[in-house]
Design a protein around this motif. Sequence first.
Motif, PDB file in Angstrom:
ATOM      1  N   VAL A 135      35.093  50.002  36.255  1.00 30.39           N
ATOM      2  CA  VAL A 135      33.909  49.136  36.276  1.00 30.39           C
ATOM      3  C   VAL A 135      33.500  48.709  34.866  1.00 30.39           C
ATOM      4  O   VAL A 135      33.366  47.521  34.573  1.00 30.39           O
ATOM      5  N   ARG A 136      33.297  49.645  33.959  1.00 35.93           N
ATOM      6  CA  ARG A 136      32.799  49.278  32.632  1.00 35.93           C
ATOM      7  C   ARG A 136      33.782  48.379  31.887  1.00 35.93           C
ATOM      8  O   ARG A 136      33.388  47.474  31.142  1.00 35.93           O
ATOM      9  N   ILE A 193      32.448  44.207  41.434  1.00 33.09           N
ATOM     10  CA  ILE A 193      33.606  44.753  40.719  1.00 33.09           C
ATOM     11  C   ILE A 193      34.286  45.720  41.670  1.00 33.09           C
ATOM     12  O   ILE A 193      33.730  46.785  42.001  1.00 33.09           O
ATOM     13  N   LEU A 194      35.479  45.361  42.118  1.00 37.20           N
ATOM     14  CA  LEU A 194      36.248  46.257  42.984  1.00 37.20           C
ATOM     15  C   LEU A 194      37.484  46.706  42.195  1.00 37.20           C
ATOM     16  O   LEU A 194      37.546  46.528  40.995  1.00 37.20           O
ATOM     17  N   GLY A 218      38.200  51.480  40.013  1.00 35.47           N
ATOM     18  CA  GLY A 218      36.971  52.278  39.999  1.00 35.47           C
ATOM     19  C   GLY A 218      36.422  52.463  41.397  1.00 35.47           C
ATOM     20  O   GLY A 218      35.995  53.558  41.768  1.00 35.47           O
ATOM     21  N   TYR A 219      36.446  51.404  42.160  1.00 36.68           N
ATOM     22  CA  TYR A 219      35.902  51.437  43.527  1.00 36.68           C
ATOM     23  C   TYR A 219      36.769  52.297  44.443  1.00 36.68           C
ATOM     24  O   TYR A 219      36.246  53.004  45.303  1.00 36.68           O
ATOM     25  N   SER A 220      38.085  52.239  44.237  1.00 35.28           N
ATOM     26  CA  SER A 220      39.018  52.925  45.145  1.00 35.28           C
ATOM     27  C   SER A 220      39.547  54.238  44.597  1.00 35.28           C
ATOM     28  O   SER A 220      40.229  54.978  45.308  1.00 35.28           O
ATOM     29  N   ARG A 221      39.244  54.549  43.330  1.00 38.94           N
ATOM     30  CA  ARG A 221      39.719  55.795  42.703  1.00 38.94           C
ATOM     31  C   ARG A 221      41.228  55.974  42.865  1.00 38.94           C
ATOM     32  O   ARG A 221      41.732  57.073  43.198  1.00 38.94           O
TER      33      ARG A 221
END
Lengths: 233, 233
Positions: A128-129, A145-146, A149-152
């Motif tokens: 994300v950052r 923002i996907l 970060g969103y899905s690890r």
Amino acid sequence: MAVRALIFDVFGTLVDWRSGVAREAEQLLAPYAPQLDGGAFADAWRARYGPSMETVRSGARGYVDLDALQAESLPAVLAAFGIDGVPEAVLADLVLAWHRLDAWPEVPDALVRLRAAHLLAPVSNGHVRLMVDLARRNGFTFDAILGAGYSRDYKPKPALYRDAVAALGFSASETLMVAAHSLDLAAAAQHGLATAHIARPREHGPAGGETAPGVPVTYAAADLADLARQLGV
Amino acid sequence: MAVRALIFDVFGTLVDWRSGVAREAEQLLAPYAPQLDGGAFADAWRARYGPSMETVRSGARGYVDLDALQAESLPAVLAAFGIDGVPEAVLADLVLAWHRLDAWPEVPDALVRLRAAHLLAPVSNGHVRLMVDLARRNGFTFDAILGAGYSRDYKPKPALYRDAVAALGFSASETLMVAAHSLDLAAAAQHGLATAHIARPREHGPAGGETAPGVPVTYAAADLADLARQLGV
């Protein structure tokens, strides 16, 4: 089905990672490697990106973000170039070079046009950052923002494509994956997404880049402005 | 520590859920309940929101998004009002009422001011598409969408605050949780975040709303414009 949302690969597709990393490496490492070939350094660092992500994709360890992976890779890259004595603070700043990359020239205006008619989100292996910093630097406005970060996890794992479709709430065929990399598009297509290839013949500098898709795609575009034209915006 | 990023509760803090749901319910249910008190209907639906989220927070089941929870709650709310015979398509549209809420009047301009100096992200119990729809409707520009979708759980579970801090990459004390609800701020403070309370005396219509924080906070503001002033932007 009409396209309702666009999801983007970022490194290579929206931003020129090689020139940016080369510039930052030459500046930051100047006291330790005055003759550094920044482009070669960027290539060497980028070459470690896939194997480092694989340690997460394989399940060998839990999710760590791309800053952590780039930091882990950096000592071996420095060693390969015979560079030593670089202070920790400079190494940390060098990792942030990946947050200070410039867009390919047509991208900011094309994103404005595309956003007038579609939802837009990066689905990058950057967290994300990292995406936020690139967006702020280049004036990109995304709806969300996907991605990693969103899905690890990291592309091309299925979760990234599936989670992005679910998060934006359209059908897979209404969701268009946009990338300069055929492998990314092939993975997206496996999950039913529409796909758009963007030619980036200078992504790898003298080593070129994909000038055309190597897999079947829904759209093949010369650049992001061309894709906007093909989508009628 | 200076505030670097602001994270926002949304329902009640940035948008007026009660008036919006009331308006939509009165319009969509007019053929089935011509005398409906939309505000009372909104209150009744909202009252089921906490218990429905608890089924996820408790671990009794995996994450399902707020649209799913609101859809599950709806039949009992309709029954309580003696409304029946509503077609499935109307029920589905009514769930989307939560995507069509208007901002409190000062919010859009205040967010523009705040974004000039800080990263901004919602940390709501609403999922990505819900936040995107509210942002598009009201002209909000966020840097990222965090919260329930990103963390696959609901506030006040720790993951939502911790994940938001990690995603934005500042320290917890540089990250400011902004909410009209003292319970949300108390939870954020437990994880080291700075906190800002926004008075919303009309959140619950005739039943009022929090006019001041009930817990210690870093900032207490009359509205979001007041918070922007207090932050010097």
